[in-house]
Design an enzyme around this catalytic site. Structure first.
Site, PDB file in Angstrom:
ATOM      1  N   ASN A   9       0.809  -1.626  -0.169  1.00 39.09           N
ATOM      2  CA  ASN A   9       0.302  -0.041   0.070  1.00 39.09           C
ATOM      3  C   ASN A   9       0.652   1.792   0.244  1.00 39.09           C
ATOM      4  OD1 ASN A   9      -1.585   1.967   0.533  1.00 39.09           O
ATOM      5  ND2 ASN A   9      -1.914   1.655   2.018  1.00 39.09           N
ATOM      6  N   LYS A  11       0.234   3.974  -0.263  1.00 37.90           N
ATOM      7  CA  LYS A  11      -0.406   5.379   0.558  1.00 37.90           C
ATOM      8  C   LYS A  11      -0.427   6.494  -0.034  1.00 37.90           C
ATOM      9  CE  LYS A  11      -0.170   4.090   4.857  1.00 37.90           C
ATOM     10  NZ  LYS A  11       0.899   3.198   6.548  1.00 37.90           N
ATOM     11  N   HIS A  94      -9.226   1.095   5.546  1.00 37.71           N
ATOM     12  CA  HIS A  94      -7.930   0.866   5.742  1.00 37.71           C
ATOM     13  C   HIS A  94      -7.909   1.939   7.280  1.00 37.71           C
ATOM     14  CE1 HIS A  94      -4.194   2.243   6.523  1.00 37.71           C
ATOM     15  NE2 HIS A  94      -3.048   1.115   6.186  1.00 37.71           N
ATOM     16  N   GLU A  96      -6.520   4.210   8.695  1.00 38.74           N
ATOM     17  CA  GLU A  96      -6.020   5.698   7.866  1.00 38.74           C
ATOM     18  C   GLU A  96      -7.565   5.990   7.616  1.00 38.74           C
ATOM     19  OE1 GLU A  96      -3.006   5.341   6.055  1.00 38.74           O
ATOM     20  OE2 GLU A  96      -1.999   5.317   7.925  1.00 38.74           O
ATOM     21  N   GLU A 163      -4.184  -5.628  10.745  1.00 36.95           N
ATOM     22  CA  GLU A 163      -3.774  -4.205  11.066  1.00 36.95           C
ATOM     23  C   GLU A 163      -3.845  -3.544  12.252  1.00 36.95           C
ATOM     24  OE1 GLU A 163      -2.225  -2.948   6.783  1.00 36.95           O
ATOM     25  OE2 GLU A 163      -4.012  -2.380   7.352  1.00 36.95           O
ATOM     26  N   GLY A 169       2.791   2.165  10.260  1.00 39.08           N
ATOM     27  CA  GLY A 169       3.721   3.262  10.790  1.00 39.08           C
ATOM     28  C   GLY A 169       4.809   3.805  11.690  1.00 39.08           C
ATOM     29  N   SER A 201       3.795  -2.729   9.873  1.00 44.07           N
ATOM     30  CA  SER A 201       5.278  -2.293  10.088  1.00 44.07           C
ATOM     31  C   SER A 201       6.181  -3.804   9.550  1.00 44.07           C
ATOM     32  CB  SER A 201       6.150  -2.205  11.560  1.00 44.07           C
ATOM     33  OG  SER A 201       5.426  -1.355  11.969  1.00 44.07           O
TER      34      SER A 201
HETATM   35  C1  PEP Z   1      -0.395  -0.412   5.751  1.00 40.72           C
HETATM   36  O1  PEP Z   1       0.165   1.399   5.212  1.00 40.72           O
HETATM   37  O2  PEP Z   1      -1.942  -1.478   6.251  1.00 40.72           O
HETATM   38  C2  PEP Z   1       0.370  -0.734   6.796  1.00 40.72           C
HETATM   39  C3  PEP Z   1       0.569  -1.985   7.782  1.00 40.72           C
HETATM   40  O3  PEP Z   1       1.517   0.483   6.998  1.00 40.72           O
HETATM   41  P1  PEP Z   1       3.239   0.296   7.405  1.00 40.72           P
HETATM   42  O4  PEP Z   1       4.074  -1.165   6.872  1.00 40.72           O
HETATM   43  O5  PEP Z   1       3.945   0.996   7.312  1.00 40.72           O
HETATM   44  O6  PEP Z   1       2.836  -0.359   8.577  1.00 40.72           O
END
Ligand code: PEP
Length: 238
Positions: A9, A11, A94, A96, A163, A169, A201
């Protein structure tokens, strides 16, 4: 065992020159990678990325879609438009977007239904906040999100991404035991055919451990999907 899916992703990251990373990734993965590979770039790069990857095993997806097919929704992108541009998947719900745009599980369900109607595979994201985990509510929050975000009439493939919000992040990864616990509950809830991704992460250095946990059928990767080197480092561990 389900074949693993490693989904990136991007983003709100990536300019036209970032497509060089995709050329480089195509060279690294060759024709028969160990896992299914998906990149979800910003919408403006999607069509060009789909064109580049057409004869490669790399699939391309959207990061979000509207729940309506078309109409007066300025700035929005429909699932049908993503499919028409060459996408095979779309991320919905997601954290976010749940946080920044006030999306709730009902909205997410409508988006997932729109995705299926357009022939896309929705990747439905769920996960608890740190406060919810500390209050001992992680399992119930995730269960409720799945229950409310899943399409009611599901014809077609669906993917779920667990997640934990506090792991996205931040460099903090849920422990193997916590991931195993939530994924086991998810498996019980949705049955055997649905791929369950872990996200939060994931990096080349921790991918092997995470991807070998029972009921983890792949990863949703943010930061480490932006360079071919890191993303390939994860794919290799699938
Ligand atoms: C994500 O954007 O779904 C995500 C898991 O980000 P990151 O791997 O940077 O934590």
């Amino acid at each position: 065992m389900l074949r693993k899916l490693i989904a990136g992703n991007w983003k709100m990251n990536g300019l036209r020159h970032s497509l060089d990373q995709v050329s480089s990734l195509m060279q690294k993965v060759g024709k028969a990678p160990k896992a299914d590979i998906l990149i979800c770039p910003p919408a403006l790069l999607l069509m060009e990325m789909a064109r580049m990857t057409k004869d490669s095993p790399i699939m391309v997806g959207g990061q979000d879609c509207h729940w309506k097919e078309s109409g007066a929704h300025t700035g929005e992108i429909s699932a049908q438009m993503l499919a028409n541009a060459g996408a095979s998947h779309v991320i919905v719900g997601h954290s976010e977007r749940r946080a920044d745009c006030g999306e709730n599980s009902k909205t997410v369900r409508h988006k997932a239904e729109a995705a299926l109607a357009a022939g896309l595979i929705p990747i439905i994201c769920v996960g608890e906040t740190l406060a919810q985990r500390e209050a001992g509510e992680a399992a119930s929050v995730v269960r409720d999100q799945v229950e409310q975000s899943m399409p009611t009439q599901s014809k077609g493939e669906i993917v779920i991404a667990y997640e934990p919000v506090w792991a996205i992040g931040t460099g903090k990864v849920a422990s193997a035991a916590d991931i195993a616990e939530i994924h086991a509950l998810l498996r019980e809830q949705v049955g055997p055919g649905i791929r369950l991704l872990y996200g939060g992460s994931v990096k080349p250095g921790n991918a092997a451990e995470i991807l070998h946990i029972e009921n983890v059928d792949g990863a949703l990767v943010g930061g480490a999907s932006l360079t071919a080197e890191d993303f390939f480092g994860i794919i290799e561990n699938a």
